[in-house]
Design a protein around this motif. Sequence first.
Motif, PDB file in Angstrom:
ATOM      1  N   TRP A 124      16.816   2.296 -28.345  1.00 20.67           N
ATOM      2  CA  TRP A 124      15.970   3.375 -27.829  1.00 20.67           C
ATOM      3  C   TRP A 124      16.704   4.704 -27.905  1.00 20.67           C
ATOM      4  CZ3 TRP A 124      11.164   4.453 -25.669  1.00 20.67           C
ATOM      5  CH2 TRP A 124      11.063   5.676 -24.993  1.00 20.67           C
ATOM      6  N   LYS A 125      16.014   5.742 -28.383  1.00 22.34           N
ATOM      7  CA  LYS A 125      16.541   7.099 -28.372  1.00 22.34           C
ATOM      8  C   LYS A 125      15.446   8.061 -27.916  1.00 22.34           C
ATOM      9  CE  LYS A 125      20.007   6.206 -31.950  1.00 22.34           C
ATOM     10  NZ  LYS A 125      21.273   6.572 -31.284  1.00 22.34           N
ATOM     11  N   ASP A 126      15.861   9.073 -27.170  1.00 22.07           N
ATOM     12  CA  ASP A 126      14.911  10.023 -26.593  1.00 22.07           C
ATOM     13  C   ASP A 126      14.635  11.180 -27.546  1.00 22.07           C
ATOM     14  OD1 ASP A 126      14.462   9.070 -23.779  1.00 22.07           O
ATOM     15  OD2 ASP A 126      16.645   9.247 -23.731  1.00 22.07           O
ATOM     16  N   PHE A 127      13.346  11.524 -27.650  1.00 15.78           N
ATOM     17  CA  PHE A 127      12.945  12.722 -28.394  1.00 15.78           C
ATOM     18  C   PHE A 127      11.764  13.371 -27.667  1.00 15.78           C
ATOM     19  CE2 PHE A 127      11.216  15.159 -32.025  1.00 15.78           C
ATOM     20  CZ  PHE A 127      12.394  15.748 -32.480  1.00 15.78           C
ATOM     21  N   PRO A 128      12.010  13.883 -26.448  1.00 13.21           N
ATOM     22  CA  PRO A 128      10.914  14.481 -25.670  1.00 13.21           C
ATOM     23  C   PRO A 128      10.451  15.801 -26.269  1.00 13.21           C
ATOM     24  CG  PRO A 128      13.007  14.833 -24.564  1.00 13.21           C
ATOM     25  CD  PRO A 128      13.290  13.931 -25.726  1.00 13.21           C
ATOM     26  N   LEU A 129       9.140  15.947 -26.399  1.00 10.18           N
ATOM     27  CA  LEU A 129       8.552  17.180 -26.926  1.00 10.18           C
ATOM     28  C   LEU A 129       8.146  18.062 -25.743  1.00 10.18           C
ATOM     29  CD1 LEU A 129       6.355  15.448 -29.652  1.00 10.18           C
ATOM     30  CD2 LEU A 129       8.567  16.556 -29.980  1.00 10.18           C
ATOM     31  N   GLN A 130       9.132  18.718 -25.174  1.00  6.67           N
ATOM     32  CA  GLN A 130       8.958  19.395 -23.897  1.00  6.67           C
ATOM     33  C   GLN A 130       7.888  20.483 -23.939  1.00  6.67           C
ATOM     34  OE1 GLN A 130      10.297  18.545 -21.033  1.00  6.67           O
ATOM     35  NE2 GLN A 130       9.313  20.215 -19.908  1.00  6.67           N
ATOM     36  N   ARG A 131       7.717  21.140 -25.056  1.00 11.18           N
ATOM     37  CA  ARG A 131       6.771  22.257 -25.119  1.00 11.18           C
ATOM     38  C   ARG A 131       5.325  21.794 -24.948  1.00 11.18           C
ATOM     39  NH1 ARG A 131       7.809  26.034 -30.142  1.00 11.18           N
ATOM     40  NH2 ARG A 131       6.300  27.299 -28.987  1.00 11.18           N
ATOM     41  N   ILE A 132       5.045  20.566 -25.297  1.00 11.89           N
ATOM     42  CA  ILE A 132       3.676  20.059 -25.125  1.00 11.89           C
ATOM     43  C   ILE A 132       3.591  18.928 -24.104  1.00 11.89           C
ATOM     44  CG2 ILE A 132       2.862  20.766 -27.399  1.00 11.89           C
ATOM     45  CD1 ILE A 132       3.334  17.921 -28.391  1.00 11.89           C
ATOM     46  N   HIS A 133       4.749  18.401 -23.695  1.00 14.57           N
ATOM     47  CA  HIS A 133       4.786  17.314 -22.716  1.00 14.57           C
ATOM     48  C   HIS A 133       5.693  17.728 -21.558  1.00 14.57           C
ATOM     49  CE1 HIS A 133       3.800  14.334 -26.197  1.00 14.57           C
ATOM     50  NE2 HIS A 133       2.719  14.887 -25.682  1.00 14.57           N
ATOM     51  N   PRO A 134       5.131  18.308 -20.515  1.00 13.90           N
ATOM     52  CA  PRO A 134       5.930  18.942 -19.471  1.00 13.90           C
ATOM     53  C   PRO A 134       6.827  18.007 -18.667  1.00 13.90           C
ATOM     54  CG  PRO A 134       3.599  18.930 -18.884  1.00 13.90           C
ATOM     55  CD  PRO A 134       3.680  18.527 -20.323  1.00 13.90           C
ATOM     56  N   TRP A 135       6.481  16.708 -18.565  1.00 12.82           N
ATOM     57  CA  TRP A 135       7.344  15.826 -17.786  1.00 12.82           C
ATOM     58  C   TRP A 135       8.189  14.885 -18.644  1.00 12.82           C
ATOM     59  CZ3 TRP A 135       6.232  10.688 -18.542  1.00 12.82           C
ATOM     60  CH2 TRP A 135       4.917  10.296 -18.803  1.00 12.82           C
ATOM     61  N   ALA A 136       8.122  15.023 -19.950  1.00  8.22           N
ATOM     62  CA  ALA A 136       8.803  14.091 -20.848  1.00  8.22           C
ATOM     63  C   ALA A 136      10.325  14.146 -20.721  1.00  8.22           C
ATOM     64  CB  ALA A 136       8.394  14.365 -22.292  1.00  8.22           C
ATOM     65  N   THR A 137      10.888  15.345 -20.646  1.00 11.62           N
ATOM     66  CA  THR A 137      12.341  15.465 -20.561  1.00 11.62           C
ATOM     67  C   THR A 137      12.860  14.911 -19.243  1.00 11.62           C
ATOM     68  OG1 THR A 137      12.403  17.393 -22.015  1.00 11.62           O
ATOM     69  CG2 THR A 137      14.284  17.069 -20.550  1.00 11.62           C
ATOM     70  N   ARG A 138      12.169  15.219 -18.159  1.00 11.66           N
ATOM     71  CA  ARG A 138      12.610  14.702 -16.856  1.00 11.66           C
ATOM     72  C   ARG A 138      12.510  13.178 -16.826  1.00 11.66           C
ATOM     73  NH1 ARG A 138      16.443  16.216 -13.665  1.00 11.66           N
ATOM     74  NH2 ARG A 138      15.974  16.224 -11.434  1.00 11.66           N
ATOM     75  N   ALA A 139      11.497  12.625 -17.450  1.00  8.82           N
ATOM     76  CA  ALA A 139      11.387  11.169 -17.530  1.00  8.82           C
ATOM     77  C   ALA A 139      12.540  10.585 -18.330  1.00  8.82           C
ATOM     78  CB  ALA A 139      10.051  10.784 -18.172  1.00  8.82           C
ATOM     79  N   ALA A 140      12.882  11.233 -19.435  1.00 12.96           N
ATOM     80  CA  ALA A 140      13.984  10.755 -20.269  1.00 12.96           C
ATOM     81  C   ALA A 140      15.295  10.786 -19.493  1.00 12.96           C
ATOM     82  CB  ALA A 140      14.085  11.606 -21.528  1.00 12.96           C
ATOM     83  N   GLU A 141      15.535  11.854 -18.757  1.00 13.15           N
ATOM     84  CA  GLU A 141      16.769  11.961 -17.979  1.00 13.15           C
ATOM     85  C   GLU A 141      16.830  10.892 -16.892  1.00 13.15           C
ATOM     86  OE1 GLU A 141      16.947  16.825 -18.519  1.00 13.15           O
ATOM     87  OE2 GLU A 141      16.461  15.945 -16.558  1.00 13.15           O
ATOM     88  N   THR A 142      15.714  10.668 -16.219  1.00 16.46           N
ATOM     89  CA  THR A 142      15.699   9.679 -15.138  1.00 16.46           C
ATOM     90  C   THR A 142      15.878   8.275 -15.702  1.00 16.46           C
ATOM     91  OG1 THR A 142      14.147  11.134 -13.971  1.00 16.46           O
ATOM     92  CG2 THR A 142      14.465   8.926 -13.080  1.00 16.46           C
ATOM     93  N   ALA A 143      15.221   7.983 -16.807  1.00 15.72           N
ATOM     94  CA  ALA A 143      15.383   6.676 -17.450  1.00 15.72           C
ATOM     95  C   ALA A 143      16.810   6.479 -17.939  1.00 15.72           C
ATOM     96  CB  ALA A 143      14.398   6.538 -18.599  1.00 15.72           C
ATOM     97  N   GLU A 144      17.431   7.541 -18.427  1.00 17.61           N
ATOM     98  CA  GLU A 144      18.844   7.476 -18.822  1.00 17.61           C
ATOM     99  C   GLU A 144      19.709   7.079 -17.634  1.00 17.61           C
ATOM    100  OE1 GLU A 144      22.639   7.954 -20.593  1.00 17.61           O
ATOM    101  OE2 GLU A 144      20.668   7.679 -21.524  1.00 17.61           O
ATOM    102  N   CYS A 145      19.395   7.607 -16.469  1.00 18.93           N
ATOM    103  CA  CYS A 145      20.157   7.260 -15.270  1.00 18.93           C
ATOM    104  C   CYS A 145      19.911   5.817 -14.844  1.00 18.93           C
ATOM    105  CB  CYS A 145      19.819   8.229 -14.141  1.00 18.93           C
ATOM    106  SG  CYS A 145      20.542   9.876 -14.383  1.00 18.93           S
TER     107      CYS A 145
END
Length: 262
Positions: A124-145
């Motif tokens: 699994w690798k993260d590629f959040p499209l933050q400009r169109i998906h406002p919670w994607a990056t925060r989800a990726a960070e939390t899942a990483e934790c």
Amino acid sequence: MDLPEVFETKFELQATHLIGLFFALGLTVGFASGTTFKDLTAPRIATSDTPQPDTGSETDTNSGTLDLSNINNSRDPVLGQEDAEVTMVIYEDFECPFCKRFESGAVPQIENNYVRSGEVKIVWKDFPLQRIHPWATRAAETAECVYRQDEEAFWNVKDTVFDNQESLSESNVVEKIKGWASEEDVSPSAVQSCLDNGNPRDAVRDDMEEATSFDTMVGGNSFVSGTPSVVIYSEGDQRGEPLVGAQPYSAVKQVIESKLGQ
């Protein structure tokens, strides 16, 4: 021919910005050639900026192979046996609806038919499209934790996030993921401590930088341009096979089978 919407790209928001520009410059340029306003806008999202395969086809429509020298799997979640013959790297976005389609369609069949047998491992690798998906990056960070606390828990939480994608938002995604992690015996406080002090954003950024480092064009666009995007390769390969979009199981199976027993 119109292609199905199976792939989400970092360019989608740019399409909406172009709409105003088309008006400012005058619509007559497009209309004079028989192009409608719909032709000028929607295809920029559905086809022109998107390397989309035909999901109804048994034959992969992607072209080219990828230099694997920039891939580093040592820092990412891995599902399956470490010595599996074939590796399948997936770049995804938790908020992407096409990733959810891929995760509910092809991925479980790959797990059942190839991962459990020890033939394939999934990275699994993260590629959040933050400009169109406002919670994607925060989800990726939390899942990483979550992953840093328990790798098996990560995979179960990942599935739960996609299963509940429609109920998530910027305001609740962190607490929701922490709650699902607690059901996997991962301490919510440990996840929060990681978010506060563990710099999970660096890991997400590393995945994104890797994703944009490839030297290959797929479907007329650089790989990786959006999600889901997949690279499949066997042990010893120097180049991998790309797949883009919510590909059906048959398309992924075809590439896996071509790699087994090389």
